[in-house]
Every structure is written in structure tokens, then in C-alpha cells.
Design an enzyme around this catalytic site. Structure first.
Site, PDB file in Angstrom:
ATOM      1  CG  HIS A  19      -1.741  -1.350   1.211  1.00  0.00           C
ATOM      2  ND1 HIS A  19      -2.790  -1.635   0.392  1.00  0.00           N
ATOM      3  CD2 HIS A  19      -1.527  -2.482   1.957  1.00  0.00           C
ATOM      4  CE1 HIS A  19      -3.224  -2.864   0.631  1.00  0.00           C
ATOM      5  NE2 HIS A  19      -2.479  -3.404   1.566  1.00  0.00           N
ATOM      6  CD  GLU A  21      -2.440  -3.843   4.872  1.00  0.00           C
ATOM      7  OE1 GLU A  21      -3.620  -3.537   4.630  1.00  0.00           O
ATOM      8  OE2 GLU A  21      -1.838  -4.784   4.318  1.00  0.00           O
ATOM      9  CG  HIS A  63       0.391  -6.580   2.292  1.00  0.00           C
ATOM     10  ND1 HIS A  63      -0.526  -5.765   1.678  1.00  0.00           N
ATOM     11  CD2 HIS A  63       1.377  -6.785   1.389  1.00  0.00           C
ATOM     12  CE1 HIS A  63      -0.104  -5.478   0.452  1.00  0.00           C
ATOM     13  NE2 HIS A  63       1.055  -6.084   0.253  1.00  0.00           N
ATOM     14  CD  GLU A  87      -2.201 -10.195   4.364  1.00  0.00           C
ATOM     15  OE1 GLU A  87      -2.054  -9.200   5.091  1.00  0.00           O
ATOM     16  OE2 GLU A  87      -2.890 -10.191   3.324  1.00  0.00           O
TER      17      GLU A  87
END
Ligand SMILES: [Zn+2]
Length: 255
Positions: A11, A25, A78, A143
Site C-alpha cells: 500500500h 496498514e 502487509h 500478512e
């Protein structure tokens, strides 16, 4: 060639990723990615980032960056999220398919993060994710816990350095097992200059090539670095540096 690891903070910029109580995030991803990248640099690897600041690039652009700089491994950072707060906890590592080096790496990342305190929620195949599909090198997407889990955020904040080390160790150990690390450790080049402007770097590279040198331009940390030669033997790099210095270049030896 030095083994090049692409570090991709997920992101960024206009895309915050998942959010929870003001936590974004994109910020967690950048902080963790930079910490892991630093550890890998210290271990002797060539590290390139898809971003080092709060900017947005599309997943396709991220994959293109990795392909264009000749990355050997792609690691994306992430945080996960679920529909309800505190619904799930734990880490997952995503791969295009569960085979080969990326699969070994994903297993080692999950195992090492479990040792830090996260639940191991396993390897997940995601063949349609652009950064896993379009990258030409083995790629994993971590993640690193659920951003809307208080429990995971507590680990993330209180054991941040351990987490970064756990991920770096997983990468180094996986490459070691594949016989890759040794070839990266003694890889010396002579850096001649670093420019913000690509054209200036290209001009200097052309001049050096005319003088008979083997030249590469490395895009690192927002700079275009002009480097000459590539040696496993430091003495050879020193000899080349002496020649360049005699010609008036202001150089230093780097890995
Ligand atoms: Zn994400």
C-alpha cells in the site's frame, strides 16, 4: 551477481490498506519492511525497495520495479484484516503456489513468527495476486498479523525488533539451505557516484564505458548509483579503485 532481494512495503500514499482505530496498514508495512531490509543489507544482501516513503504505486508497478532491477526474491509486507475486530489472530504467508523456494521461505517465515508469539495461520495460495503473479522471481507476501486484532497489534508493537529479525532470519536460512547465501557475501563493487538525476548517471556510465570499464547503474534509496566491476575478491576491487582514483574519480568500495 549479488543476490538481490526486493522488499515491498504494501500500500502507501492514497492507499492506506486496512485500518483500525486510526492505525494504518501502510505505516506498519513500511516500518517492518524497512527494518527487515536493513537486517538483510547487514547480512550482505543487495536490497531494493519498491518504496521507502509514503507513496502509492500499483501492484503492477511494484512487480515491474522488481522485474526491471533484476530481483532474485520478492518479499511483500502487509497486515491482515477481518470483518469483525478481534475475530482472528495470527500470521499468514501468501504464495502464487505452494512449491519451491517460495514455499520453503513461507514456511520458515510462519515458523519464526510463531516463535515470536503469533498464531501460525499457514501458507495460502493466491495465484491471482498481481505482485505474486507478475513478478518473475520467487515471491511471498507476509500478512504480519491482523491489524484489527488487539492481540496481534500488541505483539507487533512490543516485539517489533524480534519480528523483523525473525523474518530476516527466515529469508537468510531459506537461502542458506538453497546454497544461495555464500555467493552473496563476497561481492565487491566500486561506486563512483550517486545521482538523483538518471541522465547524469547515464552520462557518467557512458564516459566510464568509453574508458573501458564494466559499469552498472543501481537504483537505490532514491538515487542512481554508478558502480564499476563486481569481484568476489576484495583485492581486485581495491586494484580497480586505485585505477579509478588515479583518473580522478572519487570512489568507495561497496557490496
Ligand atoms: Zn495489504
Amino acid at each position: 551477481m549479488a543476490y538481490k532481494i526486493i522488499i515491498d512495503p504494501g500500500h502507501g500514499g492514497s492507499d492506506p490498506g486496512a485500518t483500525f482505530n486510526g492505525r494504518q496498514e501502510k505505516d506498519d508495512a513500511l516500518a517492518l519492511a524497512m527494518a527487515v531490509g536493513e537486517l538483510l543489507k547487514n547480512a550482505g544482501f543487495d536490497v531494493e525497495y519498491t518504496r521507502t516513503t509514503d507513496v502509492y504505486n500499483t501492484p503492477f508497478e511494484k512487480a515491474t520495479i522488481a522485474n526491471n532491477v533484476g530481483g532474485d526474491l520478492f518479499v511483500s509486507f502487509h497486515r491482515n484484516s477481518s470483518a469483525e475486530p478481534n475475530q482472528y489472530n495470527g500470521v499468514q504467508t501468501l504464495v502464487y503456489n505452494n512449491s519451491g523456494l517460495k514455499s520453503n521461505l513461507a514456511a520458515n517465515i510462519n515458523k519464526n513468527l510463531a516463535a515470536v508469539g503469533f498464531q501460525d495461520k499457514d501458507i495460502v495460495e493466491r495465484p491471482n495476486l498481481v505482485v505474486l503473479k507478475r513478478t518473475k522471481m520467487p515471491a511471498v507476501l507476509i500478512e504480519a498479523g491482523f491489524i484489527n486484532s488487539e492481540q496481534d497489534n500488541k505483539i507487533f508493537d512490543e516485539k517489533f525488533n524480534e519480528m523483523a529479525q525473525a523474518i530476516a532470519d527466515a529469508i537468510i536460512d531459506t537461502l542458506d539451505d538453497a546454497g544461495i547465501r555464500a555467493t552473496t557475501m563476497n561481492d565487491y563493487r566500486v561506486q563512483v557516484a550517486a545521482f538523483r538525476n538518471r541522465q547524469l548517471a547515464d552520462n557518467m556510465a557512458a564516459t566510464l564505458r568509453n574508458q573501458g570499464f564494466v559499469v552498472n547503474i543501481l537504483a537505490e534509496d532514491g538515487l542512481y548509483k554508478v558502480v564499476v566491476g563486481e569481484f568476489s575478491n576484495l583485492d581486485n576491487a581495491v586494484a580497480l579503485e586505485q585505477r579509478l582514483r588515479m583518473m580522478g574519480y572519487n570512489t568507495f568500495i561497496r557490496t
